[in-house]
Design a protein around this motif. Structure first.
Motif, mmCIF file in Angstrom:
data_model
loop_
_atom_site.group_PDB
_atom_site.id
_atom_site.type_symbol
_atom_site.label_atom_id
_atom_site.label_comp_id
_atom_site.label_asym_id
_atom_site.label_seq_id
_atom_site.Cartn_x
_atom_site.Cartn_y
_atom_site.Cartn_z
ATOM 1 N N SER A 69 -56.746 79.258 18.699
ATOM 2 C CA SER A 69 -57.094 80.674 18.754
ATOM 3 C C SER A 69 -56.120 81.398 19.677
ATOM 4 C CB SER A 69 -58.506 80.827 19.314
ATOM 5 O OG SER A 69 -58.518 80.356 20.652
ATOM 6 N N GLU A 70 -56.180 82.737 19.646
ATOM 7 C CA GLU A 70 -55.335 83.541 20.534
ATOM 8 C C GLU A 70 -55.630 83.179 21.994
ATOM 9 O OE1 GLU A 70 -55.335 87.779 19.653
ATOM 10 O OE2 GLU A 70 -54.958 88.139 21.791
ATOM 11 N N GLU A 71 -56.921 82.940 22.289
ATOM 12 C CA GLU A 71 -57.349 82.576 23.642
ATOM 13 C C GLU A 71 -56.721 81.251 24.088
ATOM 14 O OE1 GLU A 71 -58.940 84.704 25.304
ATOM 15 O OE2 GLU A 71 -59.332 83.507 27.109
ATOM 16 N N ALA A 72 -56.711 80.267 23.170
ATOM 17 C CA ALA A 72 -56.132 78.952 23.493
ATOM 18 C C ALA A 72 -54.627 79.086 23.745
ATOM 19 C CB ALA A 72 -56.408 77.950 22.377
ATOM 20 N N VAL A 73 -53.961 79.908 22.931
ATOM 21 C CA VAL A 73 -52.519 80.120 23.100
ATOM 22 C C VAL A 73 -52.253 80.760 24.463
ATOM 23 C CG1 VAL A 73 -50.526 81.447 22.260
ATOM 24 C CG2 VAL A 73 -52.011 80.269 20.635
ATOM 25 N N GLY A 110 -45.789 78.001 11.722
ATOM 26 C CA GLY A 110 -47.101 78.482 11.296
ATOM 27 C C GLY A 110 -47.490 77.915 9.949
ATOM 28 N N GLY A 111 -48.470 77.045 9.958
ATOM 29 C CA GLY A 111 -49.043 76.565 8.706
ATOM 30 C C GLY A 111 -50.466 77.059 8.698
ATOM 31 N N ILE A 112 -51.363 76.269 9.242
ATOM 32 C CA ILE A 112 -52.734 76.708 9.472
ATOM 33 C C ILE A 112 -52.697 77.730 10.611
ATOM 34 C CG2 ILE A 112 -55.043 75.990 10.208
ATOM 35 C CD1 ILE A 112 -54.286 73.168 9.083
ATOM 36 N N MET A 113 -51.845 77.422 11.586
ATOM 37 C CA MET A 113 -51.624 78.312 12.736
ATOM 38 C C MET A 113 -50.868 79.548 12.242
ATOM 39 S SD MET A 113 -51.638 77.593 16.146
ATOM 40 C CE MET A 113 -51.795 79.015 17.146
ATOM 41 N N ARG A 114 -51.370 80.721 12.597
ATOM 42 C CA ARG A 114 -50.677 81.943 12.146
ATOM 43 C C ARG A 114 -49.764 82.465 13.237
ATOM 44 N NH1 ARG A 114 -55.772 85.127 10.872
ATOM 45 N NH2 ARG A 114 -54.409 86.765 11.671
ATOM 46 N N CYS A 115 -48.541 82.849 12.846
ATOM 47 C CA CYS A 115 -47.537 83.302 13.813
ATOM 48 C C CYS A 115 -47.979 84.546 14.588
ATOM 49 C CB CYS A 115 -46.210 83.578 13.109
ATOM 50 S SG CYS A 115 -45.427 82.073 12.511
ATOM 51 N N ASP A 116 -48.736 85.429 13.939
ATOM 52 C CA ASP A 116 -49.157 86.651 14.638
ATOM 53 C C ASP A 116 -50.147 86.310 15.764
ATOM 54 O OD1 ASP A 116 -50.795 85.926 12.433
ATOM 55 O OD2 ASP A 116 -51.849 87.842 12.552
ATOM 56 N N ALA A 147 -49.472 87.173 19.635
ATOM 57 C CA ALA A 147 -50.439 87.956 20.411
ATOM 58 C C ALA A 147 -50.859 87.201 21.677
ATOM 59 C CB ALA A 147 -51.657 88.285 19.552
ATOM 60 N N GLY A 148 -51.062 85.900 21.534
ATOM 61 C CA GLY A 148 -51.445 85.077 22.689
ATOM 62 C C GLY A 148 -50.360 85.082 23.746
ATOM 63 N N VAL A 149 -49.129 84.925 23.332
ATOM 64 C CA VAL A 149 -47.997 84.898 24.264
ATOM 65 C C VAL A 149 -47.858 86.252 24.962
ATOM 66 C CG1 VAL A 149 -45.465 84.771 24.392
ATOM 67 C CG2 VAL A 149 -46.743 83.059 23.086
ATOM 68 N N VAL A 150 -47.932 87.324 24.187
ATOM 69 C CA VAL A 150 -47.772 88.666 24.762
ATOM 70 C C VAL A 150 -48.897 88.963 25.762
ATOM 71 C CG1 VAL A 150 -47.894 91.146 24.217
ATOM 72 C CG2 VAL A 150 -46.430 89.619 22.861
ATOM 73 N N ASN A 151 -50.128 88.657 25.386
ATOM 74 C CA ASN A 151 -51.255 88.894 26.303
ATOM 75 C C ASN A 151 -51.142 88.081 27.579
ATOM 76 O OD1 ASN A 151 -52.540 90.818 24.833
ATOM 77 N ND2 ASN A 151 -53.776 89.351 23.676
#
Ligand code: GDP
Ligand code: MN
Length: 385
Positions: A293-297, A319-325, A329-333
């Motif tokens: 999830s974005e939180e995990a990232v 990105g397969g199951i994992m979505r690049c967006d 978002a996780g990295v930016v946050n």
């Protein structure tokens, strides 16, 4: 998973493997009381998951209960530096008192899984008490190796062969053979990856016993050994690795300078290879897994940045199951929350890659977006030059 000497010795006893008596003391008064029970003398031993304690000041002889109390106070909480801890050392949280033994001979014995032969192998040497690596380097002929057939176990014949190789005689020879077979049984039944007895001693009375014991377990088999999991000491594990496991992330600390966030173990290997190829080395790698999830990232990125060895970060996600967006978002946050002071290079490929790149470029942060893996490795290595 590793355990302490005192825990290893508890296990040895349950398998009938001889080892001197001893107990953990909680305070100085108890250290004195235990020493008194043992006849007024004791060996005071710091419990950390690293060897070489003797030379580093973590194994001391107390000639009186008062001296044991003093040694306890000195040792408990001390930062112990040994050859195996690295320069930063380890804090001692547990102190073990051992019943002193009169040593006639110090020997070496270990069982480990030999990947080359796919067998449990016994290593024995008459050169005990010193690091086996030294023996292997300077006098390899003094190490005897015996491979065990898993269908037969360590046979009586092999156990006697080991005893013979260690120069045991008479009663000690018999005691040695029993010791080795019991130890082998422990190794197999508890799914160990390594058991090392250094030194294995012959006492002045001719007894054979384990003066020190180091046991490592196969993590993949821990699910069937709750009694072993109960021995886990979180004080001894890298803080970041524990933190990562809370979020279902796999973090591995290494000693280079580039932090790596990847998804999948294969991609992690490729990422580390290409960093090396371009002339640097990884400080760690964190595998966020398949569908984080974005939180995990965000947590992953935070954990990587907390590693003081990190001089730059490479995010490499397919990105397969994992979505690049989601990754972006996780990295930016995380970067906005924490305030990133090191260069960050991101390589994204796969599902929603365009949205991901857009999030990164519109973030207002100085994140470099790479065209491909090779470009990413080049950029991140150049960023710390
Ligand atoms: P390590 O240095 O971390 O491997 O700790 P060990 O438990 O192996 O202890 C180091 C050394 O201390 C041993 O090789 C022994 O020479 C010595 N030692 C430990 N316990 C005793 C003991 O009960 N009697 C004697 N005489 N020496 C001991
Ligand atoms: Mn030792």
């Amino acid at each position: 998973m590793n355990i302490h000497e005192y825990q290893a010795k508890e296990l040895l006893r349950t398998y009938g493997v001889a080892t001197p008596g001893g107990r953990v003391a909680r305070d100085a008064a108890e250290a004195a009381a235990i020493t008194r029970e043992m006849g007024g003398r004791s060996v005071v031993k710091a419990q950390i998951h690293a060897g070489g304690r003797g030379k580093g000041g973590g194994v001391k002889f107390a000639k009186t209960p008062e001296e044991a109390a003093e040694l306890f106070t000195k040792m408990n909480g001390m930062n112990l530096v040994t050859k195996q801890t690295g320069a930063e050392g380890r804090t001692v949280h547990t102190v073990f008192l051992s019943d002193p033994v009169d040593i006639a001979r110090e020997l070496y014995l270990s069982f480990l899984v030999d990947r080359a032969t796919g067998r449990v192998t016994a290593l024995a040497s008459t050169e005990g008490g010193v690091e086996i690596e030294e023996v292997a380097e300077h006098t390899p002929e003094k190490i005897v190796k015996i491979a065990v057939d898993s269908a037969l176990g360590l046979t009586g014949h092999q156990a006697r062969e080991l005893a013979f190789a260690l120069g045991l005689e008479g009663d000690s020879w018999k005691k040695g053979a029993t010791f080795f077979q019991n130890l082998y049984r422990l190794f197999v039944e508890k799914d160990c990856s390594m058991v090392e007895i250094n030194p294995l001693v012959v006492t002045a009375q001719g007894d054979v016993c384990a003066l020190d014991a180091k046991i490592a377990f196969d993590d993949n088999a821990l699910f069937r050994h709750p009694e072993i999991v109960a021995y886990r000491d979180l004080n001894e594990e890298a803080h970041a690795e524990i933190e990562a496991s809370k979020y279902g992330l796999n973090f591995i600390k290494l000693d280079g300078s580039i932090g790596c966030m990847v998804n999948g173990a294969g991609l992690a290997m490729a990422t580390m290879d290409i960093i090396q190829y371009h002339g640097s080395s990884p400080a760690n790698f964190l595998d966020v897994g398949g569908g984080a999830s974005e939180e995990a990232v965000k947590n992953a990125f935070r954990i990587i940045l907390q590693d003081p060895g990190v001089k730059a970060v490479l995010v490499n996600i397919f990105g397969g199951i994992m979505r690049c967006d989601i990754v972006a978002a996780g990295v930016v946050n995380a970067a906005k929350d924490i305030g990133v002071t090191v260069p960050v290079v991101v390589r994204l490929e796969g599902t929603n890659v365009e949205q991901g790149k857009k999030i990164l470029s519109e973030s207002g942060l100085s994140i470099q977006v790479a065209a491909n893996l090779d470009d990413a490795a080049r950029k991140v290595v150049a960023s710390i030059r």
